[in-house]
Design a protein around this motif. Structure first.
Motif, short mmCIF file in Angstrom:
data_model
loop_
_atom_site.label_atom_id
_atom_site.label_comp_id
_atom_site.label_asym_id
_atom_site.label_seq_id
_atom_site.Cartn_x
_atom_site.Cartn_y
_atom_site.Cartn_z
N ALA A 182 41.85 38.34 13.38
CA ALA A 182 41.90 39.64 12.71
C ALA A 182 43.12 40.00 12.48
CB ALA A 182 41.08 40.62 13.37
N GLY A 183 44.22 39.91 13.59
CA GLY A 183 45.33 40.31 13.28
C GLY A 183 46.17 39.56 12.33
N GLU A 184 46.03 38.26 12.46
CA GLU A 184 46.50 37.38 11.33
C GLU A 184 46.08 37.75 10.04
OE1 GLU A 184 48.55 34.57 12.04
OE2 GLU A 184 48.88 35.61 13.49
N ALA A 185 44.94 37.99 9.88
CA ALA A 185 44.32 38.51 8.54
C ALA A 185 45.19 39.79 7.93
CB ALA A 185 43.08 38.73 8.58
N ALA A 186 45.32 40.80 9.06
CA ALA A 186 46.19 42.00 8.87
C ALA A 186 47.68 41.61 8.24
CB ALA A 186 46.18 42.97 9.79
N LYS A 187 48.00 40.73 8.94
CA LYS A 187 49.54 40.39 8.65
C LYS A 187 49.59 39.61 7.35
CE LYS A 187 50.83 38.04 12.63
NZ LYS A 187 51.56 37.41 13.45
N VAL B 35 39.13 44.13 6.82
CA VAL B 35 38.68 42.91 7.93
C VAL B 35 37.41 43.18 8.40
CG1 VAL B 35 39.24 41.92 9.89
CG2 VAL B 35 41.11 42.63 8.42
N ILE B 36 36.46 42.27 8.26
CA ILE B 36 35.33 42.36 8.49
C ILE B 36 34.76 41.39 9.60
CG2 ILE B 36 32.75 41.86 7.72
CD1 ILE B 36 34.04 42.13 4.67
N ARG C 130 40.80 47.13 16.67
CA ARG C 130 41.40 47.98 15.67
C ARG C 130 43.02 47.93 16.24
NH1 ARG C 130 40.59 50.52 11.59
NH2 ARG C 130 42.74 49.48 11.36
N LYS C 131 43.14 47.72 17.32
CA LYS C 131 44.75 47.60 17.93
C LYS C 131 45.62 46.55 17.12
CE LYS C 131 44.02 49.76 22.29
NZ LYS C 131 43.95 49.57 23.80
N SER C 132 44.78 45.29 17.15
CA SER C 132 45.26 44.17 16.52
C SER C 132 45.58 44.37 14.96
CB SER C 132 44.34 42.91 16.70
OG SER C 132 43.12 42.75 15.84
N LEU C 133 44.88 45.23 14.30
CA LEU C 133 44.90 45.34 13.11
C LEU C 133 46.12 46.33 12.77
CD1 LEU C 133 41.44 45.88 11.64
CD2 LEU C 133 42.78 43.72 11.76
#
Length: 428
Positions: A176-181, A187-188, A207-210
């Protein structure tokens, strides 16, 4: 940096469970609530109406996966309370156009799901031109199980569209964090949140990873290492469930109690206690392998003992399975070596050299080929065809996650029958 929207996919069958999970997910920082396709098929538009009633201020996404009757299905979802309605990207253009018109009429947004699209990048451009509001880079669960990755699809879509892009498909706290980057707008996340014993805590971690996507991507492993890692995280019952209650080698018992093994099979066919081929197989087996021995001739004589076990440990072999008997169990138990057999007897046979190594064998009634994956724990032993090992390992992990949430609900005072709604789902 823009705030990435976190959407939780409620891909459950039971509406009461979905509501409670949604409540905990919102407390953990989720922005949008998705009535997943399984929930809509199970409960109909009542799922959306109930979510709207329970969460009047939330954005509700109806994952209708519309393939036809675009106007009718958008209208149904919108009138039930959905803010965003999902259509299949592969639907005919006429369906897309009608769904767009209906979404404008009823004040909703339209999300197009690229699952199974033959040329997703080209189709995303076409959908944007047709008036779709959001593109979803989605790799479905059955595709995930064989190794397809939603982040690869997201990367392919970068700079190809000018509307918000969502990403879905097996995402966890790291991906999920990778998707945000990578620039995802939405992000689903489904199972990593909804199948957690601590839904609020898991949602908070996502949430924190995003918000601070600084987690390092996991180091790439070889496929065998990844399969072994996955299989060591799950139980043999999890694996059997993932294989539709198949794969078990009946009658085998862990002779050393609480031990576990997972590895590729080196097969041995020997005759009534002839221990030559089982012992010879040790020398040619790769570290991490599991010897699977058919002791043709019964359980009255052992083709295996303490010295053979010590040889395995020296060679890094992960475990041994015997359709037959073993001996020297007191010594082997002291080694805590994964040894599974049908019986224990004191007498051994003679090393005559009958049999074969690395040929297809029968073990406990199951056909085992060299290279098949074998997993053993206190519940028994299962065999997985080599070509399906990655898929089955992934599915078994999903089984384990689902059980974690059910276990938590039982601890809170429910029962298995109530959680699973057994009476409702009995076969008619």
């Amino acid at each position: 940096m823009k705030k990435v929207v976190l959407q939780v996919a409620l891909d459950l069958l039971e509406l009461n469970r979905a509501i409670q999970i949604a409540r905990e997910a919102l407390a953990g920082g989720v922005d949008w609530i998705e009535a997943g396709t399984p929930l809509i098929k199970s409960e109909g538009m009542q799922a959306i109406r109930t979510l709207r009633g329970q969460f009047p201020d939330a954005v509700i996404v109806a994952d209708m996966k519309i393939a036809d009757t675009g106007t009718l299905e958008v209208e149904m979802a919108a009138k039930a309370g959905a803010n965003i309605v999902c259509v299949l990207a592969d639907a005919d253009d006429a369906v897309i156009v009608e769904a767009v018109r209906a979404s404008r009429l009823y004040g909703t947004r339209l999300m197009a799901d690229l699952i199974n699209a033959r040329d997703p990048v080209a189709r995303a451009r076409e959908l944007e031109a047709l008036g779709v509001d959001i593109i979803a880079a989605h790799v479905g669960i059955d595709q995930q199980m064989i190794g397809k990755d939603s982040l690869d699809l997201l990367q392919a879509l970068q700079e190809e569209t000018h509307i918000p892009v969502a990403v879905a498909g097996g995402l966890d706290v790291v991906t999920a964090g990778e998707a945000a980057k990578m620039g995802a707008d939405i992000v689903i996340v489904g199972g990593w949140i909804t199948r957690s014993a601590d839904v609020e805590g898991s949602a908070s971690l996502i949430r924190k990873s995003l918000d601070l996507p600084a987690l390092a991507a996991p180091e790439k492993k070889s496929q065998d290492d990844e399969i072994r890692s996955l299989l060591m995280q799950v139980s043999t019952p999890n694996i059997s469930d993932a294989m539709h209650r198949k794969g078990a080698l009946p009658g085998l018992v862990s002779l050393c109690g609480d031990v576990k093994m997972a590895g590729r099979a080196v097969t041995v066919h020997t005759m009534a206690g002839d221990w030559a081929k089982p012992v010879e197989a040790i020398d040619g087996a790769a570290p991490g392998s599991i010897l699977v021995i058919n002791n043709d001739g019964g359980n009255h004589v052992a083709p295996w003992g303490e010295l053979a076990t010590l040889s395995c440990i020296q060679r890094g072999i992960a475990g041994v399975v015997i359709d037959g008997a073993a001996r020297d169990i007191d010594d082997i138990r002291a080694m805590k070596f994964p040894l599974f057999a049908k019986a224990v007897v004191p007498n051994a046979g003679e090393p005559k050299g009958f049999g074969e190594i690395n040929t297809e064998i029968l073990c406990c009634g199951q056909q085992i080929r060299p290279g098949d994956w074998i997993v053993g724990d206190e519940s028994g032993v299962v065999a997985i065809p080599g070509e399906r090992a990655y898929e089955v390992a992934r599915r078994a992990l999903e089984v384990k996650k689902a059980e974690a949430r059910i276990r938590e609900e039982i601890r809170r005072g429910s029962t298995l029958s109530t959680v699973a709604e057994l009476i409702k789902w009995e076969k008619r």
